[in-house]
Design an enzyme around this catalytic site. Structure first.
Site, PDB file in Angstrom:
ATOM      1  N   GLU A 143      -4.588   2.388  -4.366  1.00 43.05           N
ATOM      2  CA  GLU A 143      -3.136   2.500  -4.257  1.00 43.05           C
ATOM      3  C   GLU A 143      -2.508   1.213  -3.746  1.00 43.05           C
ATOM      4  O   GLU A 143      -1.346   1.206  -3.331  1.00 43.05           O
ATOM      5  CB  GLU A 143      -2.766   3.669  -3.335  1.00 43.05           C
ATOM      6  N   ASP A 199       0.851  -1.185   0.000  1.00 43.96           N
ATOM      7  CA  ASP A 199       0.000   0.000   0.000  1.00 43.96           C
ATOM      8  C   ASP A 199       0.888   1.237   0.000  1.00 43.96           C
ATOM      9  O   ASP A 199       1.842   1.340   0.788  1.00 43.96           O
ATOM     10  CB  ASP A 199      -0.900   0.004   1.237  1.00 43.96           C
TER      11      ASP A 199
END
Length: 542
Positions: A450, A407
């Protein structure tokens, strides 16, 4: 139309093309034959009527001339001095000499003013004809006269009489000379005329009774049957002859008529329609045979002409089958269509162009189905479908696999600070860093937003954690840069290794992702920019 194809069991383009080519050729041939037949029939009818009218007119002129000549012969005898002087011996001598040169006359007689036969070379003298119309006519009108058909009182035969008045020296009616002509003489005259092989001409009197006998039928009755055919009715009414009609014998015939100049006799010519059309039917048979040969030749030529078309269409059909089987980009060999018609060449070229475009499009579609269009790494769909197969293959080989769930830290702040376009570039930069860090056998995919996932096969947990740490360090040393800015990027990573038993999900890949997600959650809670493994003891960043 479909019912017709079903009945004829014609389902292919080749069969339908041959069917319609055959139908077209047959239709054209039939139309040509019908047109020529109808045209020929009309022409033949006109020719027959014209020939009949010309023949009958010539015969009428001949009969009129013959009658006038015979009447002139009798007038000549009536004007002789012996006749005017009523000298019977001199008349007898003149009659005998006359018969030697005028054989048409059967008998020649002199009738005195009282109607008694005073002189007859071949019969008795005691016959009285004062009650006959012809005698009264020449006596009252003092003009020559041709009788209707009658039975001679002297001979008892059917005759036609040519009568001329005898005027004495005092200018008064002194009697009449009559020359009798048997109808057999008229038979021989009429039998000289013939129209066609079986046509005939004959004489009718004004009442429609036949005067002359048919050719080669001397036993046929005479003056017994009245003709009531169409042509007689039209002759009486003065109308043109019909195109065809039934004669007295019930046969279909063409006919023409002409009245003699004194309208005493009707001259009729007839010919059977069957005889008229016999040569025409023979010609029609030849035309039908020629048409059949042309039909066969045309059909063969059409089949030869369409063979190349069918062959090319077969290649096109084969190409569509290949495409249906998934062989996109199949091309038809240009050498096959080199001699094909221009339209088929264009069709083949268009097929090749469309096939190439289809292959490119399918490739793009396949890529878009598994590739994330922004980062150009695999998408989540590919990971869940193909990643499962990759992990299962590794498990069957006895090799462990590891999942790295990555992430990008504080990505929302990057979007809020620099905008979404820069945020997209940061994600693309992050994907390129991941691809550069892993092996070619490892699968890098964008999991969502993301978050990225790396599936590393033949990689136990310890090596997976080492790979995760290397990735984290690589991100720290590789910030995003463009012409205007530099943005530092850090990542938090959760790592999990495959296990024989599942704790989460429906397969081991889902189980690994879920455990890696929990490890990632711990990494975020512990300050981000760190690696957490599926292990109770956290791994701190150096």
């Amino acid at each position: 139309m479909q019912n017709l194809y079903r009945i004829l069991r014609v389902s292919t383009l080749k069969g339908r093309l041959r069917l319609w080519v055959g139908v077209l050729i047959v239709t054209m041939c039939v139309l040509i034959v019908l047109f020529m037949s109808l045209l020929g029939k009309v022409i033949k009818e006109r020719e027959t009527h014209s020939a009949l009218r010309e023949a009958i007119e010539l015969q009428r002129m001949f009969i009129d001339k013959w009658k006038s000549e015979r009447l002139a012969d009798i007038e000549y005898l009536a004007a002789m001095p012996g006749a005017r002087a009523l000298n019977l011996e001199e008349m007898r001598s003149q009659f005998r000499m006359f018969k030697l040169t005028h054989t048409e006359f059967d008998t020649i007689s002199f009738i005195n003013a009282a109607g008694n036969t005073s002189l007859n070379l071949d019969g008795p003298f005691d016959t009285n004809v004062s009650d006959r119309d012809y005698f009264r006519a020449v006596r009252d009108l003092r003009k020559p006269y041709v009788t209707d058909v009658m039975i001679g009182r002297v001979t008892g035969k059917y005759i036609v009489g040519f009568v001329a008045p005898v005027i004495g020296g005092d200018g008064k009616f002194a009697g009449a000379i009559i020359g009798a002509v048997e109808l057999t003489t008229l038979d021989s005259i009429m039998n000289q005329f013939r129209f066609g092989a079986n046509g005939e001409t004959f004489l009718l009197d004004r009442d429609g009774f036949r005067i002359t006998k048919p050719r080669d039928r001397f036993d046929a009755p005479r003056i017994t049957v009245q003709y009531q055919t169409d042509i007689y009715q039209r002759a009486v009414a003065g109308l043109d002859a019909p195109k065809s009609y039934l004669n007295q014998a019930g046969e279909r015939v063409y006919g023409a008529y002409a009245w003699t100049s004194d309208r005493q006799w009707l001259l009729v010519g007839e010919t059977r329609t069957a005889d008229v059309y016999k040569p025409y039917f023979n010609l029609f048979g030849v035309m039908a045979l020629i048409t059949a040969l042309i039909l066969i030749a045309s059909y063969i030529a059409a089949m030869l002409l369409t063979r190349k078309m069918i062959a090319l269409l077969r290649h096109l059909l084969n190409g569509t089958k290949r495409i249906r089987e998934g062989r996109f980009g199949y091309q038809i060999d240009p050498s096959i269509i080199r001699t094909a018609p221009a339209e088929l060449k264009e069709l083949s070229d268009n097929f090749n162009i469309m096939s190439a475009k289809l292959a490119t499009t399918m490739q793009l579609l396949e890529e878009s189905a598994v590739i994330d269009h922004l980062t150009e790494v695999y998408n989540r769909r590919f990971l869940m479908n193909e990643g499962t197969k990759i992990e299962e293959a590794a498990a069957r080989a006895g090799n462990p696999s590891s999942i790295l769930l990555i992430d990008v830290d504080y990505f929302k702040q990057i979007n809020d600070t620099y905008g979404h376009l820069v945020g997209d570039r940061v994600l693309k930069h992050a994907a390129s860093l991941l691809v550069a860090c892993v092996r070619h056998s490892d699968v890098v995919s964008r999991y969502g937003g993301e978050e990225f996932v790396v599936l590393a096969t033949n990689c136990e947990l310890e090596r997976g954690c080492e790979l995760a740490e290397r990735i984290r360090t690589w991100f720290i040393s590789s910030p995003y840069r463009d012409e205007e800015r530099e943005i530092a990027i850090t990542v938090s990573i959760g790592v999990a290794q495959s296990r024989p038993e599942r704790t989460y999900g429906t397969n081991r890949l889902e189980d690994m992702i879920e455990r890696a997600d929990k490890a990632l959650y711990r990494a975020k809670n512990r300050g981000r920019n760190r690696v957490e493994c599926d292990d109770p003891e956290p791994r701190r960043a150096e």
